[in-house]
Write a protein that holds these residues in place. Structure first.
Motif, PDB file in Angstrom:
ATOM      1  N   GLN A  97      17.249 -10.398 -28.792  1.00  0.00           N
ATOM      2  CA  GLN A  97      17.327 -11.714 -27.941  1.00  0.00           C
ATOM      3  C   GLN A  97      17.429 -12.789 -28.271  1.00  0.00           C
ATOM      4  O   GLN A  97      19.042 -13.362 -27.497  1.00  0.00           O
ATOM      5  N   LYS A 138      21.913 -12.860 -28.613  1.00  0.00           N
ATOM      6  CA  LYS A 138      22.858 -12.638 -27.893  1.00  0.00           C
ATOM      7  C   LYS A 138      23.499 -14.343 -27.188  1.00  0.00           C
ATOM      8  O   LYS A 138      24.297 -14.645 -26.671  1.00  0.00           O
ATOM      9  N   HIS A 169      25.834 -15.881 -27.951  1.00  0.00           N
ATOM     10  CA  HIS A 169      26.818 -15.464 -29.486  1.00  0.00           C
ATOM     11  C   HIS A 169      27.396 -17.064 -29.807  1.00  0.00           C
ATOM     12  O   HIS A 169      27.821 -17.822 -28.253  1.00  0.00           O
ATOM     13  N   TRP A 177      30.969 -16.476 -26.240  1.00  0.00           N
ATOM     14  CA  TRP A 177      28.981 -16.380 -25.204  1.00  0.00           C
ATOM     15  C   TRP A 177      29.787 -16.283 -24.027  1.00  0.00           C
ATOM     16  O   TRP A 177      29.947 -16.924 -23.294  1.00  0.00           O
ATOM     17  N   ASP A 187      27.657 -12.716 -22.689  1.00  0.00           N
ATOM     18  CA  ASP A 187      26.134 -12.634 -21.680  1.00  0.00           C
ATOM     19  C   ASP A 187      25.300 -13.441 -22.295  1.00  0.00           C
ATOM     20  O   ASP A 187      24.103 -12.290 -21.986  1.00  0.00           O
ATOM     21  N   PRO A 240      21.846 -14.227 -21.938  1.00  0.00           N
ATOM     22  CA  PRO A 240      21.222 -13.429 -20.556  1.00  0.00           C
ATOM     23  C   PRO A 240      20.063 -13.990 -19.615  1.00  0.00           C
ATOM     24  O   PRO A 240      19.722 -16.073 -19.996  1.00  0.00           O
ATOM     25  N   SER A 251      16.934 -18.666 -21.937  1.00  0.00           N
ATOM     26  CA  SER A 251      17.293 -16.955 -22.157  1.00  0.00           C
ATOM     27  C   SER A 251      15.811 -16.513 -23.746  1.00  0.00           C
ATOM     28  O   SER A 251      15.858 -15.608 -24.023  1.00  0.00           O
TER      29      SER A 251
END
Ligand SMILES: C[S@@+](CC[C@H](N)C(=O)[O-])C[C@H]1O[C@@H](n2cnc3c(N)ncnc32)[C@H](O)[C@@H]1O
Length: 462
Positions: free
Chosen positions: A161, A164, A166, A298, A300, A302, A356
């Motif tokens: 998690q 993600k 990035h 960066w 995706d 969430p 996130s």
């Protein structure tokens, strides 16, 4: 000590050759006891007479293991009980941590290395301390709140998690779950759980964790990889794997000969090893890498389905802002009725991360309005930014301090009514609300000392 497995003996003999006997003897000796002082809280001069840990100037050995639970200073965050070898992480990072950084401690509970990182980083840096296991994340949050640094967030997430995010962190520490060979002396359970099969499983899990978190490291960002085990698979082989499969260069660290730190077992993979027959501490392995692979942008990030509804930039009356020193450096905001302060320079990062990640604690919780009162929070009492001048302070003796930390009701007939900050040897412990005939104990229920086996004499650690 429980009996060592034959497989462990034969494998480790192959690594140590003639040093095996020294190593086996050291395993039978007692573990040294060490603490690391909180430079923002403890009076370092006072403890100058202790024998210090060579690679960390805040670290010191104690002659014997005191009952830390009964030292109020332990609960005030004045020091952390930490095995000496692992304090080397501070030395490693000092050479490469410069400027304002975003730092992730991925496997952080109970908080030994996160408290170390917090003391090391400048105040415009952000430390995210993560722990995947919920119950351990609670302990991590408690320890980080006690350490008192505001530029810290504690999260409870799976590495994938966080991965993600990035290209986000400048520095990531992976103090990986491992087969724990270096803890055999301290923890018999580790001996009983050890097997060749478990070493293999640990190695695979470590690679999964590393691969999952890798996208979150910036290009040229620093990864510190450490374990408390000796075997090659979980150590040099994994570092080689990061270098070749993920894309990194392994960096050297300057050390002094007198520290007796052992080199890597693999020439092409610089690393630093601690053995109890050479250094005063437990077994430890650590390597430093710089990411050479180009990090993805960066893309995706969430989104949580629902923002937790923090009301930003609502104004808090200045008298409460003044509970903190340098209050201009902070953003103040509410969440679920409680007021928080977070360093203003990193406030946008906090907002981003909150979307996130599962945040367990953040910055400084100042307290909440209840009726006519603003009830101050424990996080405020523990903060290194607490402005003591704005509180009624009452310094208590050891027995009263233990009663307070056991969350027993107190009577403070000589103190004014209202909120009183209790201190022990001038170090804040927490608040009470004095109502005259008694004082309501505001110490957090889940932090209280549960043991009723109280010694007769104070436990003085330093
Ligand atoms: C060696 S301990 C960390 C000690 C900590 N860094 C300190 O200095 O206090 C490893 C941690 O990794 C956590 N862990 C276990 N499985 C994990 C996984 N799959 N991903 C990430 N962390 C994991 C454990 O719960 C444990 O808290």
């Amino acid at each position: 000590m429980a009996e060592l497995s034959i497989d462990f003996i034969s494998r480790t003999k192959k690594l140590l050759f003639k040093d095996w006997d020294l190593f086996a003897d050291a395993l039978k000796s007692e573990s040294p006891v060490s603490i690391r002082l909180n430079p923002a809280k403890a009076d370092v001069k006072k403890v100058a007479s202790f024998s210090s840990v060579l690679w960390n100037s805040d670290g010191m050995y104690l002659e014997k293991r005191p009952r830390f639970t009964f030292d109020p200073l332990f609960h005030s965050g004045a020091y952390y009980v930490q095995e000496a070898s692992s304090m080397f992480i501070g030395h490693v990072l000092k050479q490469y941590m410069d400027g304002d950084l975003k730092v992730l401690d991925l496997c952080a509970a109970p908080g030994g290395k996160s408290t170390l990182l917090a003391s090391l980083m400048n105040r415009n840096s952000l430390l995210v301390s993560n722990e995947v296991i919920r119950s351990r994340a609670n302990i991590l949050a408690e320890n980080m709140i006690k350490w008192g640094y505001p530029n810290n967030i504690v999260t409870n997430n799976d590495p994938a998690q966080i991965g993600k995010l990035h290209n986000y962190f400048d520095v990531i520490l992976v103090d990986a779950p491992c087969s724990g060979e270096g803890m055999f002396r301290k923890d018999e359970g580790a001996i009983n759980e050890w097997s060749v099969e478990n070493v293999k499983l640990c190695k695979e899990r470590q690679q999964r964790i590393l691969a999952d978190i890798w996208p979150a490291l910036k290009t040229s960002g620093i990864l510190v990889y450490s374990t408390c085990t000796y075997n090659l698979e979980e150590n040099e082989e994994n570092v080689g794997w990061i270098r070749d499969e993920l894309g990194a260069e392994v960096l050297p660290v300057e050390i002094e000969k007198g520290w007796r730190i052992s080199p890597s077992f693999v020439k092409e993979v610089p690393a630093y090893r601690f053995f109890p027959y050479k250094t005063k501490g437990e077994g430890f392995f650590c390597a430093l890498l710089r990411k050479t692979e180009e990090a993805d942008d960066w893309t995706d990030l969430p989104k949580k389905p629902k923002d937790k509804g923090k009301k930003m930039k609502e104004s808090l009356p200045v008298e409460y802002k003044n509970f903190l020193l340098n209050d201009k450096e902070f953003s103040f905001y509410t969440s679920k009725e409680r007021w928080y302060a977070f360093p203003a320079s990193m406030y946008d990062d906090l907002s981003t991360l909150r979307k996130s990640l599962n945040v367990m604690s953040e910055g400084i919780c100042l307290g909440e309005f209840k009726g006519k009162d603003f009830v101050p929070d424990q996080s405020l009492a523990m903060s290194i930014y607490l402005n003591k001048e704005n509180f009624i302070i009452h310094d208590i003796d050891w027995r009263t301090a233990i009663n307070y930390l056991r969350k027993e009701p107190l009577a403070l007939p000589d103190q004014p009514k209202g909120f009183v900050l209790l201190t022990y040897k001038n170090m804040p412990l927490g608040f009470v609300k004095n109502i005259g005939n008694r004082a309501n104990n505001l110490y957090p229920q889940e932090w209280r000392i549960r043991s009723s086996n109280i010694p007769d004499e104070p436990t003085d650690v330093y």
